[in-house]
Scaffold this motif. Structure first.
Motif, PDB file in Angstrom:
ATOM      1  N   LYS A   1       0.813  -1.178  -0.139  1.00  0.00           N
ATOM      2  CA  LYS A   1      -0.080  -0.053  -0.049  1.00  0.00           C
ATOM      3  C   LYS A   1       0.767   1.010   0.127  1.00  0.00           C
ATOM      4  O   LYS A   1       0.571   2.165  -0.614  1.00  0.00           O
ATOM      5  N   ALA A   2       2.033   1.096   0.734  1.00  0.00           N
ATOM      6  CA  ALA A   2       2.823   2.562   0.767  1.00  0.00           C
ATOM      7  C   ALA A   2       3.745   2.589  -0.446  1.00  0.00           C
ATOM      8  O   ALA A   2       4.441   3.341  -0.387  1.00  0.00           O
ATOM      9  N   GLY A   3       3.827   1.721  -1.343  1.00  0.00           N
ATOM     10  CA  GLY A   3       4.646   1.558  -2.568  1.00  0.00           C
ATOM     11  C   GLY A   3       5.960   1.215  -2.377  1.00  0.00           C
ATOM     12  O   GLY A   3       6.827   1.240  -3.116  1.00  0.00           O
ATOM     13  N   ARG A   4       6.266   0.349  -1.226  1.00  0.00           N
ATOM     14  CA  ARG A   4       7.655  -0.028  -0.863  1.00  0.00           C
ATOM     15  C   ARG A   4       7.584  -1.365  -1.597  1.00  0.00           C
ATOM     16  O   ARG A   4       7.744  -2.507  -0.881  1.00  0.00           O
ATOM     17  N   VAL A   5       7.855  -1.651  -2.721  1.00  0.00           N
ATOM     18  CA  VAL A   5       7.893  -2.911  -3.477  1.00  0.00           C
ATOM     19  C   VAL A   5       9.058  -2.610  -4.762  1.00  0.00           C
ATOM     20  O   VAL A   5       9.595  -1.489  -4.973  1.00  0.00           O
ATOM     21  N   ILE A   6       9.608  -3.766  -5.088  1.00  0.00           N
ATOM     22  CA  ILE A   6      10.488  -3.898  -6.016  1.00  0.00           C
ATOM     23  C   ILE A   6      10.138  -4.935  -7.121  1.00  0.00           C
ATOM     24  O   ILE A   6       9.123  -5.867  -6.644  1.00  0.00           O
TER      25      ILE A   6
ATOM     26  N   LEU B   1      14.878  -8.002  -7.677  1.00  0.00           N
ATOM     27  CA  LEU B   1      14.904  -9.035  -6.299  1.00  0.00           C
ATOM     28  C   LEU B   1      15.914 -10.053  -6.847  1.00  0.00           C
ATOM     29  O   LEU B   1      16.892 -10.424  -6.187  1.00  0.00           O
ATOM     30  N   ASP B   2      15.853 -10.580  -8.097  1.00  0.00           N
ATOM     31  CA  ASP B   2      16.841 -11.617  -8.525  1.00  0.00           C
ATOM     32  C   ASP B   2      18.182 -10.875  -8.576  1.00  0.00           C
ATOM     33  O   ASP B   2      19.163 -11.549  -8.375  1.00  0.00           O
ATOM     34  N   LYS B   3      18.324  -9.729  -9.010  1.00  0.00           N
ATOM     35  CA  LYS B   3      19.584  -9.200  -8.971  1.00  0.00           C
ATOM     36  C   LYS B   3      20.070  -8.883  -7.729  1.00  0.00           C
ATOM     37  O   LYS B   3      21.390  -9.252  -7.541  1.00  0.00           O
ATOM     38  N   GLU B   4      19.538  -8.416  -6.893  1.00  0.00           N
ATOM     39  CA  GLU B   4      19.841  -8.216  -5.342  1.00  0.00           C
ATOM     40  C   GLU B   4      20.400  -9.497  -4.924  1.00  0.00           C
ATOM     41  O   GLU B   4      21.182  -9.752  -3.923  1.00  0.00           O
ATOM     42  N   ASP B   5      19.690 -10.868  -5.104  1.00  0.00           N
ATOM     43  CA  ASP B   5      19.711 -12.273  -4.693  1.00  0.00           C
ATOM     44  C   ASP B   5      21.271 -12.472  -5.252  1.00  0.00           C
ATOM     45  O   ASP B   5      22.078 -13.045  -4.573  1.00  0.00           O
TER      46      ASP B   5
END
Length: 78
Positions: A57-62, A67-71
């Motif tokens: 709801k707050a827009g804190r998404v990727i 996510l794959d890149k960060e992993d």
């Protein structure tokens, strides 16, 4: 839509259904729900789900791509 709202909406629609064949199909579908197979979340798990919903709801998404890149970056540091 919450589970309660969804249940109430389904109940309202079911009250007006006259088609016996459809009602039998719905009943058969509901009978397949085995109470023993339903996973009940712990308080911690419910809290994590709520936290995730708040993040969305707050827009804190990727994106999944990000996510794959960060992993991969995290794994390469291990």
């Amino acid at each position: 839509m919450s589970s309660l709202e969804l249940k109430l909406e389904i109940f309202d629609k079911l009250k007006s259904v006259e088609d016996e064949s459809l009602l039998k199909k719905i009943m058969a579908l509901l009978k397949t729900v085995d109470e023993d197979k339903i996973y009940h979340l712990s308080k911690y798990e419910l809290d994590m789900v709520k936290e995730g919903e708040e993040d969305i709801k707050a827009g804190r998404v990727i994106s999944q791509e990000q996510l794959d890149k960060e992993d991969l970056e995290w794994l390469s540091k291990q």
